[in-house]
Design a protein around this motif. Structure first.
Motif, PDB file in Angstrom:
ATOM      1  N   THR A  62       0.829  -1.216   0.000  1.00 25.54           N
ATOM      2  CA  THR A  62       0.000   0.000   0.000  1.00 25.54           C
ATOM      3  C   THR A  62       0.864   1.268   0.000  1.00 25.54           C
ATOM      4  OG1 THR A  62      -0.162  -0.213   2.399  1.00 25.54           O
ATOM      5  CG2 THR A  62      -2.028  -1.042   1.112  1.00 25.54           C
ATOM      6  N   GLY A  63       2.199   1.093   0.022  1.00 29.31           N
ATOM      7  CA  GLY A  63       3.091   2.256   0.074  1.00 29.31           C
ATOM      8  C   GLY A  63       3.485   2.756  -1.318  1.00 29.31           C
ATOM      9  N   LYS A  64       4.412   3.697  -1.318  1.00 30.18           N
ATOM     10  CA  LYS A  64       4.773   4.396  -2.566  1.00 30.18           C
ATOM     11  C   LYS A  64       5.318   3.435  -3.634  1.00 30.18           C
ATOM     12  CE  LYS A  64       7.317   7.470  -0.244  1.00 30.18           C
ATOM     13  NZ  LYS A  64       6.809   7.382   1.134  1.00 30.18           N
ATOM     14  N   THR A  65       6.332   2.664  -3.286  1.00 25.52           N
ATOM     15  CA  THR A  65       6.920   1.785  -4.321  1.00 25.52           C
ATOM     16  C   THR A  65       6.232   0.432  -4.377  1.00 25.52           C
ATOM     17  OG1 THR A  65       8.647   1.358  -2.718  1.00 25.52           O
ATOM     18  CG2 THR A  65       9.206   2.781  -4.553  1.00 25.52           C
ATOM     19  N   ARG A 122      -2.043  -4.307   6.237  1.00 22.60           N
ATOM     20  CA  ARG A 122      -2.676  -4.106   7.548  1.00 22.60           C
ATOM     21  C   ARG A 122      -4.131  -3.719   7.412  1.00 22.60           C
ATOM     22  NH1 ARG A 122       1.748  -0.563  10.775  1.00 22.60           N
ATOM     23  NH2 ARG A 122       1.650   0.766   8.929  1.00 22.60           N
ATOM     24  N   LYS A 147      -7.480   0.216   2.881  1.00 21.58           N
ATOM     25  CA  LYS A 147      -6.402   0.884   2.153  1.00 21.58           C
ATOM     26  C   LYS A 147      -5.987   0.093   0.901  1.00 21.58           C
ATOM     27  CE  LYS A 147      -2.464   3.556   3.561  1.00 21.58           C
ATOM     28  NZ  LYS A 147      -1.386   3.755   4.519  1.00 21.58           N
ATOM     29  N   ASP A 201      -0.080  -8.198  10.077  1.00 23.67           N
ATOM     30  CA  ASP A 201       1.003  -7.273  10.383  1.00 23.67           C
ATOM     31  C   ASP A 201       2.320  -7.987  10.131  1.00 23.67           C
ATOM     32  OD1 ASP A 201       2.946  -5.709  12.048  1.00 23.67           O
ATOM     33  OD2 ASP A 201       1.101  -4.567  12.402  1.00 23.67           O
ATOM     34  N   VAL A 202       3.234  -7.286   9.500  1.00 23.06           N
ATOM     35  CA  VAL A 202       4.503  -7.918   9.150  1.00 23.06           C
ATOM     36  C   VAL A 202       5.350  -8.219  10.401  1.00 23.06           C
ATOM     37  CG1 VAL A 202       6.004  -5.908   8.726  1.00 23.06           C
ATOM     38  CG2 VAL A 202       6.107  -7.872   7.196  1.00 23.06           C
ATOM     39  N   MET A 209      10.397  -2.891   3.827  1.00 18.39           N
ATOM     40  CA  MET A 209      10.131  -2.564   5.225  1.00 18.39           C
ATOM     41  C   MET A 209      10.321  -1.068   5.430  1.00 18.39           C
ATOM     42  SD  MET A 209       9.218  -5.000   7.155  1.00 18.39           S
ATOM     43  CE  MET A 209       9.976  -6.565   6.998  1.00 18.39           C
ATOM     44  N   ASN A 226      11.327   2.376   7.373  1.00 18.61           N
ATOM     45  CA  ASN A 226      12.501   2.628   8.203  1.00 18.61           C
ATOM     46  C   ASN A 226      12.127   2.740   9.676  1.00 18.61           C
ATOM     47  OD1 ASN A 226      13.403   4.810   5.549  1.00 18.61           O
ATOM     48  ND2 ASN A 226      14.254   2.805   5.908  1.00 18.61           N
ATOM     49  N   SER A 275      16.097  -1.996  -1.013  1.00 19.76           N
ATOM     50  CA  SER A 275      17.228  -1.478  -0.245  1.00 19.76           C
ATOM     51  C   SER A 275      17.393  -0.007  -0.629  1.00 19.76           C
ATOM     52  CB  SER A 275      18.470  -2.316  -0.577  1.00 19.76           C
ATOM     53  OG  SER A 275      19.589  -1.856   0.145  1.00 19.76           O
ATOM     54  N   HIS A 288      20.044  -1.327   5.803  1.00 15.23           N
ATOM     55  CA  HIS A 288      19.797  -1.982   4.511  1.00 15.23           C
ATOM     56  C   HIS A 288      20.974  -2.887   4.136  1.00 15.23           C
ATOM     57  CE1 HIS A 288      15.989  -0.529   3.104  1.00 15.23           C
ATOM     58  NE2 HIS A 288      16.318   0.737   3.172  1.00 15.23           N
ATOM     59  N   PHE A 292      13.546   9.287  -3.815  1.00 12.68           N
ATOM     60  CA  PHE A 292      12.324   9.212  -4.631  1.00 12.68           C
ATOM     61  C   PHE A 292      11.828  10.620  -5.011  1.00 12.68           C
ATOM     62  CE2 PHE A 292      10.593   5.323  -2.013  1.00 12.68           C
ATOM     63  CZ  PHE A 292      11.651   4.550  -2.431  1.00 12.68           C
ATOM     64  N   ASN A 334       9.142  11.988  -2.774  1.00 12.60           N
ATOM     65  CA  ASN A 334       9.437  12.713  -1.521  1.00 12.60           C
ATOM     66  C   ASN A 334       9.061  14.190  -1.663  1.00 12.60           C
ATOM     67  OD1 ASN A 334      10.562  10.312  -0.629  1.00 12.60           O
ATOM     68  ND2 ASN A 334      12.679  10.956  -0.934  1.00 12.60           N
TER      69      ASN A 334
HETATM   70  N1  NAP Z   1      12.081   7.572   0.178  1.00 13.99           N
HETATM   71  C1  NAP Z   1      13.227   7.437  -0.459  1.00 13.99           C
HETATM   72  O1  NAP Z   1      13.736   8.398  -1.060  1.00 13.99           O
HETATM   73  C2  NAP Z   1      13.926   6.095  -0.467  1.00 13.99           C
HETATM   74  C3  NAP Z   1      15.054   5.928  -1.279  1.00 13.99           C
HETATM   75  C4  NAP Z   1      15.680   4.671  -1.299  1.00 13.99           C
HETATM   76  C5  NAP Z   1      15.163   3.622  -0.543  1.00 13.99           C
HETATM   77  N2  NAP Z   1      14.055   3.841   0.240  1.00 13.99           N
HETATM   78  C6  NAP Z   1      13.550   2.701   1.051  1.00 13.99           C
HETATM   79  O2  NAP Z   1      12.203   2.422   0.664  1.00 13.99           O
HETATM   80  C7  NAP Z   1      11.517   1.849   1.783  1.00 13.99           C
HETATM   81  C8  NAP Z   1      10.201   2.552   1.954  1.00 13.99           C
HETATM   82  O3  NAP Z   1       9.472   2.406   0.764  1.00 13.99           O
HETATM   83  P1  NAP Z   1       8.180   3.279   0.461  1.00 13.99           P
HETATM   84  O4  NAP Z   1       8.527   4.717   0.654  1.00 13.99           O
HETATM   85  O5  NAP Z   1       7.651   2.811  -0.825  1.00 13.99           O
HETATM   86  O6  NAP Z   1       7.239   2.846   1.645  1.00 13.99           O
HETATM   87  P2  NAP Z   1       6.044   3.679   2.293  1.00 13.99           P
HETATM   88  O7  NAP Z   1       5.343   4.473   1.247  1.00 13.99           O
HETATM   89  O8  NAP Z   1       6.581   4.356   3.513  1.00 13.99           O
HETATM   90  O9  NAP Z   1       5.082   2.496   2.740  1.00 13.99           O
HETATM   91  C9  NAP Z   1       5.425   1.576   3.748  1.00 13.99           C
HETATM   92  C10 NAP Z   1       4.611   0.325   3.509  1.00 13.99           C
HETATM   93  O10 NAP Z   1       4.885  -0.631   4.546  1.00 13.99           O
HETATM   94  C11 NAP Z   1       3.650  -1.008   5.136  1.00 13.99           C
HETATM   95  N3  NAP Z   1       3.844  -1.350   6.548  1.00 13.99           N
HETATM   96  C12 NAP Z   1       4.397  -0.572   7.492  1.00 13.99           C
HETATM   97  N4  NAP Z   1       4.399  -1.212   8.669  1.00 13.99           N
HETATM   98  C13 NAP Z   1       3.802  -2.417   8.463  1.00 13.99           C
HETATM   99  C14 NAP Z   1       3.460  -3.503   9.292  1.00 13.99           C
HETATM  100  N5  NAP Z   1       3.773  -3.495  10.585  1.00 13.99           N
HETATM  101  N6  NAP Z   1       2.825  -4.577   8.738  1.00 13.99           N
HETATM  102  C15 NAP Z   1       2.497  -4.601   7.416  1.00 13.99           C
HETATM  103  N7  NAP Z   1       2.810  -3.586   6.574  1.00 13.99           N
HETATM  104  C16 NAP Z   1       3.436  -2.511   7.101  1.00 13.99           C
HETATM  105  C17 NAP Z   1       2.760   0.189   4.983  1.00 13.99           C
HETATM  106  O11 NAP Z   1       1.416  -0.197   5.172  1.00 13.99           O
HETATM  107  P3  NAP Z   1       0.255   0.831   5.648  1.00 13.99           P
HETATM  108  O12 NAP Z   1      -0.304   1.363   4.342  1.00 13.99           O
HETATM  109  O13 NAP Z   1      -0.682  -0.021   6.396  1.00 13.99           O
HETATM  110  O14 NAP Z   1       0.913   1.883   6.483  1.00 13.99           O
HETATM  111  C18 NAP Z   1       3.092   0.574   3.539  1.00 13.99           C
HETATM  112  O15 NAP Z   1       2.465  -0.305   2.631  1.00 13.99           O
HETATM  113  C19 NAP Z   1      12.423   1.999   2.995  1.00 13.99           C
HETATM  114  O16 NAP Z   1      13.047   0.760   3.281  1.00 13.99           O
HETATM  115  C20 NAP Z   1      13.435   3.031   2.526  1.00 13.99           C
HETATM  116  O17 NAP Z   1      14.684   2.932   3.174  1.00 13.99           O
HETATM  117  C21 NAP Z   1      13.420   5.028   0.283  1.00 13.99           C
END
Ligand code: NAP
Length: 284
Positions: A8-11, A31, A35, A50-51, A71, A73, A100, A116, A138, A141
């Motif tokens: 459900t998150g960005k990527t 979760r 959503k 829940d993970v 996962m 952060n 990662s 990571h 990203f 952001n």
């Molecule tokens: N942002 C950047 O610029 C960037 C760059 C490189 C790498 N990254 C890496 O990308 C990752 C984050 O990716 P993202 O930004 O795509 O993620 P995100 O949009 O923050 O979404 C996080 C996802 O994880 C789910 N989640 C969180 N806790 C959970 C739990 N306890 N059980 C089940 N699901 C759970 C969330 O579900 P809900 O919808 O229920 O909350 C959501 O689907 C990180 O590891 C980060 O280090 C980020």
């Protein structure tokens, strides 16, 4: 069967959409059914859980051979990723595609890339096949600055004169989906960037061009920005970790443009102009 975490998150959502577009069956551990309703309507099978909960993960892993491990952060990220990898191995998963980051290297100096890298090492030693998805900052952001761009035609970040080759989450999801469903991706680390290395002043210029009005980047003092972050991110570990990452960009340690996306997908990565156009309602 492919299992997605973070769908459900960005990527993760872009990975799911790309799999659906390829006609590949996948399941997501989420979760909130609400959503994930759009994912379900598009054909993704849901397991609600829940993970952090071993039983949820075991249930979601039944019959799974490929896992997308994403996962958010936190100070528990490494320990959780190890737990899911162990459960995946026990459940018969053969290939882990891990989200990662490009900054995750052996001598990473800040907590998120360090976690990571340690998770990557754990997976590499697990005996499972693996692919590491290692994106740069990203473009999404920037949506965090959308209100300020819309209302004040400016955005404030602590990146100084630092530059980044930011990538669109849609491209990152496309690569993750290819790694999960295509052949020959085992043992590969895919460093994904957008098409250009840009300073945040140049990012502001791109906004000005697309929005047709002058947008300015205001470099803020990292200490002052940290105080703001502490209010937005209530977890102190997270605020410190994000500040450390931003400091690395400001200090010019961000990586260069890679050709990974074009090599794998046969097309150019999404430009910042296109990202802005595609989210114009948020910025104007
Ligand atoms: N942002 C950047 O610029 C960037 C760059 C490189 C790498 N990254 C890496 O990308 C990752 C984050 O990716 P993202 O930004 O795509 O993620 P995100 O949009 O923050 O979404 C996080 C996802 O994880 C789910 N989640 C969180 N806790 C959970 C739990 N306890 N059980 C089940 N699901 C759970 C969330 O579900 P809900 O919808 O229920 O909350 C959501 O689907 C990180 O590891 C980060 O280090 C980020």
């Amino acid at each position: 069967m492919i299992l997605l975490t973070g769908a459900t998150g960005k990527t993760g959502s872009e990975t799911a959409k790309a799999l659906i577009a390829k006609g590949v069956k996948a399941r997501a551990l989420v979760r909130s059914a609400e959503k994930a309703a759009a994912l379900q309507a598009a054909g993704i099978e849901l397991v609600i859980g829940d993970v952090t909960d071993r039983e949820s993960v075991r249930k979601a892993l039944a019959g799974v051979t490929r896992l997308f491990l994403l996962m958010p952060n936190s100070q528990h990220q490494l320990e959780l990723e190890k737990q899911v990898v162990d459960l995946a191995k026990a459940a018969g998963v053969r290939h882990v595609v891990k989200m990662s980051s490009m900054e995750a290297v052996a001598d990473a100096a800040s907590p998120i890339p360090q976690a990571h890298w340690a998770a990557e090492e754990y997976i590499r030693a697990s005996g499972l096949a693996w692919t590491m998805i290692k994106p740069n900052f990203f473009m999404q952001n920037l949506l965090g600055s959308a209100k300020s761009i819309k209302e004040k035609q400016s955005f404030a970040l602590p990146m100084g004169e630092g530059r980044t080759a930011m990538a669109d989450a849609r491209d990152i999801g496309a690569v993750a989906a290819e790694a999960l469903s295509g052949a020959g991706h085992e043992g590969q680390g895919y460093e994904i960037t957008g098409p250009e290395l840009l300073s945040f002043h140049q990012v502001a210029e791109r906004f000005s061009t697309v929005l047709g009005t002058k947008v300015s980047y205001i470099p803020v003092d990292p200490g002052a920005y940290h105080e703001i972050l502490k209010k937005v991110l209530t977890n102190e570990w997270h605020a410190n970790a994000v500040s450390a990452l931003f400091r690395e960009i400001a200090e010019g340690e961000s990586p260069q443009v890679t050709d990974t996306f074009k090599r794998l997908m046969g097309r150019d990565p999404i430009s910042l102009e296109r990202f802005i156009r595609d989210h114009i309602g948020a910025f104007r």
